[in-house]
Design an enzyme around this catalytic site. Sequence first.
Site, short mmCIF file in Angstrom:
data_model
loop_
_atom_site.label_atom_id
_atom_site.label_comp_id
_atom_site.label_asym_id
_atom_site.label_seq_id
_atom_site.Cartn_x
_atom_site.Cartn_y
_atom_site.Cartn_z
N CYS A 140 0.85 -1.18 0.00
CA CYS A 140 0.00 0.00 0.00
C CYS A 140 0.89 1.24 0.00
O CYS A 140 1.98 1.24 0.56
CB CYS A 140 -0.94 0.10 1.20
SG CYS A 140 -1.96 -1.33 1.46
N ASN A 186 -1.01 1.34 6.16
CA ASN A 186 -0.21 0.38 5.39
C ASN A 186 0.35 -0.61 6.39
O ASN A 186 1.06 -0.20 7.32
CB ASN A 186 0.91 1.14 4.66
CG ASN A 186 1.98 0.22 4.09
OD1 ASN A 186 1.70 -0.93 3.77
ND2 ASN A 186 3.19 0.72 3.97
N GLY A 187 0.03 -1.89 6.23
CA GLY A 187 0.53 -2.89 7.17
C GLY A 187 -0.57 -3.84 7.58
O GLY A 187 -1.63 -3.90 6.94
N LYS A 218 10.30 -13.72 -14.04
CA LYS A 218 9.93 -12.52 -14.82
C LYS A 218 8.74 -12.84 -15.72
O LYS A 218 7.80 -12.09 -15.81
CB LYS A 218 11.09 -12.02 -15.69
CG LYS A 218 12.23 -11.32 -15.00
CD LYS A 218 11.92 -9.96 -14.44
CE LYS A 218 11.43 -10.08 -13.03
NZ LYS A 218 12.36 -9.97 -11.97
N ARG A 248 3.25 0.19 -5.29
CA ARG A 248 3.12 -0.49 -4.00
C ARG A 248 1.79 -1.24 -3.86
O ARG A 248 1.58 -1.99 -2.90
CB ARG A 248 3.23 0.51 -2.85
CG ARG A 248 4.53 1.28 -2.85
CD ARG A 248 4.54 2.26 -1.70
NE ARG A 248 4.48 1.59 -0.43
CZ ARG A 248 5.53 1.12 0.23
NH1 ARG A 248 6.73 1.26 -0.28
NH2 ARG A 248 5.38 0.51 1.38
N TRP A 278 -3.05 -2.46 -1.54
CA TRP A 278 -2.79 -3.85 -1.92
C TRP A 278 -3.47 -4.67 -0.83
O TRP A 278 -3.03 -4.67 0.33
CB TRP A 278 -1.29 -4.12 -1.95
CG TRP A 278 -0.95 -5.48 -2.48
CD1 TRP A 278 -0.78 -5.84 -3.78
CD2 TRP A 278 -0.73 -6.67 -1.71
NE1 TRP A 278 -0.49 -7.18 -3.87
CE2 TRP A 278 -0.44 -7.71 -2.61
CE3 TRP A 278 -0.76 -6.96 -0.35
CZ2 TRP A 278 -0.18 -9.02 -2.20
CZ3 TRP A 278 -0.49 -8.26 0.07
CH2 TRP A 278 -0.20 -9.27 -0.86
N GLU A 291 15.27 -16.78 -12.42
CA GLU A 291 14.88 -15.38 -12.56
C GLU A 291 14.10 -15.15 -13.87
O GLU A 291 13.11 -14.43 -13.89
CB GLU A 291 16.14 -14.50 -12.48
CG GLU A 291 15.92 -13.02 -12.70
CD GLU A 291 14.99 -12.34 -11.72
OE1 GLU A 291 14.56 -12.97 -10.74
OE2 GLU A 291 14.65 -11.17 -11.96
N GLU A 306 5.35 -13.30 -13.74
CA GLU A 306 4.72 -12.13 -13.15
C GLU A 306 4.25 -11.13 -14.18
O GLU A 306 3.27 -10.42 -13.95
CB GLU A 306 5.61 -11.47 -12.09
CG GLU A 306 6.95 -11.01 -12.57
CD GLU A 306 7.83 -10.48 -11.44
OE1 GLU A 306 7.32 -10.12 -10.38
OE2 GLU A 306 9.06 -10.42 -11.65
N LYS A 315 5.15 -3.77 -5.44
CA LYS A 315 6.60 -3.65 -5.52
C LYS A 315 7.27 -3.95 -4.19
O LYS A 315 8.30 -4.59 -4.12
CB LYS A 315 6.93 -2.23 -5.96
CG LYS A 315 8.39 -1.95 -6.10
CD LYS A 315 8.88 -2.42 -7.44
CE LYS A 315 10.36 -2.33 -7.59
NZ LYS A 315 10.85 -3.41 -8.46
N HIS A 352 14.91 -35.58 -13.85
CA HIS A 352 14.28 -36.22 -12.70
C HIS A 352 12.82 -35.81 -12.55
O HIS A 352 12.30 -35.77 -11.44
CB HIS A 352 15.07 -35.89 -11.43
CG HIS A 352 16.50 -36.34 -11.53
ND1 HIS A 352 16.87 -37.64 -11.30
CD2 HIS A 352 17.62 -35.67 -11.89
CE1 HIS A 352 18.18 -37.75 -11.48
NE2 HIS A 352 18.66 -36.58 -11.85
C1 F6R Z 1 10.23 -9.85 -8.75
C2 F6R Z 1 10.24 -8.94 -7.62
C3 F6R Z 1 10.11 -9.52 -6.27
C4 F6R Z 1 11.11 -8.87 -5.31
C5 F6R Z 1 10.85 -9.35 -3.88
C6 F6R Z 1 11.89 -8.80 -2.91
O1 F6R Z 1 10.36 -9.17 -9.96
O2 F6R Z 1 10.36 -7.76 -7.78
O3 F6R Z 1 10.25 -10.89 -6.28
O4 F6R Z 1 12.39 -9.19 -5.72
O5 F6R Z 1 9.58 -8.94 -3.48
O6 F6R Z 1 11.84 -7.41 -2.86
P1 F6R Z 1 13.04 -6.57 -2.28
O7 F6R Z 1 14.20 -6.80 -3.16
O8 F6R Z 1 12.55 -5.15 -2.33
O9 F6R Z 1 13.29 -7.04 -0.88
#
Ligand code: F6R
Length: 611
Positions: A2, A99-100, A488, A27, A73, A484, A491, A606, A507
Amino acid sequence: MCGIVGYTGPREAYPIVIKGLKRLEYRGYDSTGVALHNGKLNVYKKKGKVAELEDSIVGTNLHSHIGIGHTRWATHGEPSDRNAHPHQSASGQLAMIHNGIIENYNQLKQELINKGYSFRSDTDTEVLLNFIEEIKKNNECSLEEAVRVALKRVTGAYVILLMDESDPETIIAARKGSPLVIGVGKGEHFLGSDASPMLEYTKEVVYVNDYELAIVRPDELILKNLGNEKITPYVQKLDIELAAIEKGGYEHFMLKEIYEQPQTVYDCLRGRLDAAAGTITMSGIQQYAEQIINANRIVMVACGTSWHAGLVAEYIFEELCRINVEVEYASEFRYRNPVINKGDVIIAISQSGETADTLVAIENAKNNGAIILGVVNVVGSSIARMSHAGAYTHAGPEIGVASTKAFTAQLAVLTMIALKIGYIKGTIPQDRYLRLLKELEEVPEKVAWTLKHADNIKALAEKYKEARDFLYLGRGYNFPVALEGALKLKEISYIHAEGYPAAEMKHGPIALVDENLPVVFVATRDSYHEKVVSNMQEIKARKGKVISVISEGDETSAALSEDVMVVPEADEILAPMLSVIPLQLLAYYIGLARGCDVDKPRNLAKSVTVE
Ligand code: F6R
């Protein structure tokens, strides 16, 4: 998660709050709301993104010199108009955004229900708000006092901002576990989850700490602890420019951030790496060098993409420093009662510096005597402040929800730490050390080369956009890159994708392979290359569609692949900073081709400040 924004001062509050919310939409973006004061408290809120709220109140008189706003969020209660913030107290006198998560909200709710309260929403926020109002009424005290008393009963994480109908100038704010920045202007104050809502108005900011409460008026900022003692606000100067948080002509932040990587990796190395002199200057790391060298083990703690950076670093540290390394999901590490000894070094990796699980994991480890080093992007963030020392990644604000430039910057920082420690420890031969330094210095150029040679990726995206599943395979340093790449794609495009060590594929996952399954190999030329080529053959023999990230001029892999994405030759330790780039672009273009909102993928946020 949020995003929260607040303003009190002589300007019109609504445009400031709305613009700030748009910057904080990374966020969370499932509902939006604002509270303004125009003789009385007015609350406008709606399910959906900020622009939808804006459209819905065109023509309304929104005049106000104070305002709070929220982009949500969802945690408690589905995204809906009634669960959107701000919430109003039972009397309508108070409005609050949060937020929380209030963990003991059920207990507080029951107490309030017993006193005759009923609730309009399913949120923990409305419970806390009415709890505050009840204390204010019973104790006949100020709002500030009621907030303080209430917060002593609350468990969980919060940033809250409150407005009171009877006080059209004051915002009361408090924080524990979620971020809060206050911008100090001339006769005005700004509040935000980060500094982006206030950048064009002031560069002077105060980062509020846990268990602090702020009373914010146009020309006054009072900071107190929950014991009602005043604290002198520590005003810091921001060094972010407005351009850094704007799209700069790109269609999406994600694309802009992918293309920024030659510069961000360069910024990360600048002032630290001097290949000609054979030195790496990192004062925070230097300070703890002895403890790192003598560590029983290093534990990398992180989530998501940052966890993938930790996996690459595990290989690098073991190779260059000969120290035992473990890589932990913060959410598992914090709850499973891990054995932490005094000589342990924890490296917390985080773009935002606010990820709740990572923060609590390092707090626990710190309490058990571990040394905490932070590899963090956001300056002044909670994880950075919780760490004993560390190194910022200097990638600049990352706004696209899918992490891209933060990942390559994390790899650059972690590589420098490993090189520095390995060199001091004497576990890297001198010539290899100097060669790696020189090659590391060349990485920004090689990233630029990779981006220049990526023209075919858009066409690949068109070709494969209808696939139902993808498999990503890699070995050694490229195994985490496969993870990774798969993350990507998932998401951004909502296509199911799995990353696997290429050899492990036999396996189980090989059962999925048929002519419809695209299999992406991260197959740059390294010490595992021959083995990866054999794995490609195994997939091809089962009619899987092989797409590969290969080193320039690698005819063998190209011949086995239906499509290739090319990166320049590099030492295998440095290769992930290059091989990940085509995979970022592939995910971006597939997401785009499928009509997805790549900067704001569904259900994501984010900064994950809830556990
Ligand atoms: C994927 C992504 C998330 C963050 C994860 C950790 O693209 O952005 O998987 O990597 O939420 O976030 P941070 O790095 O801010 O602790």
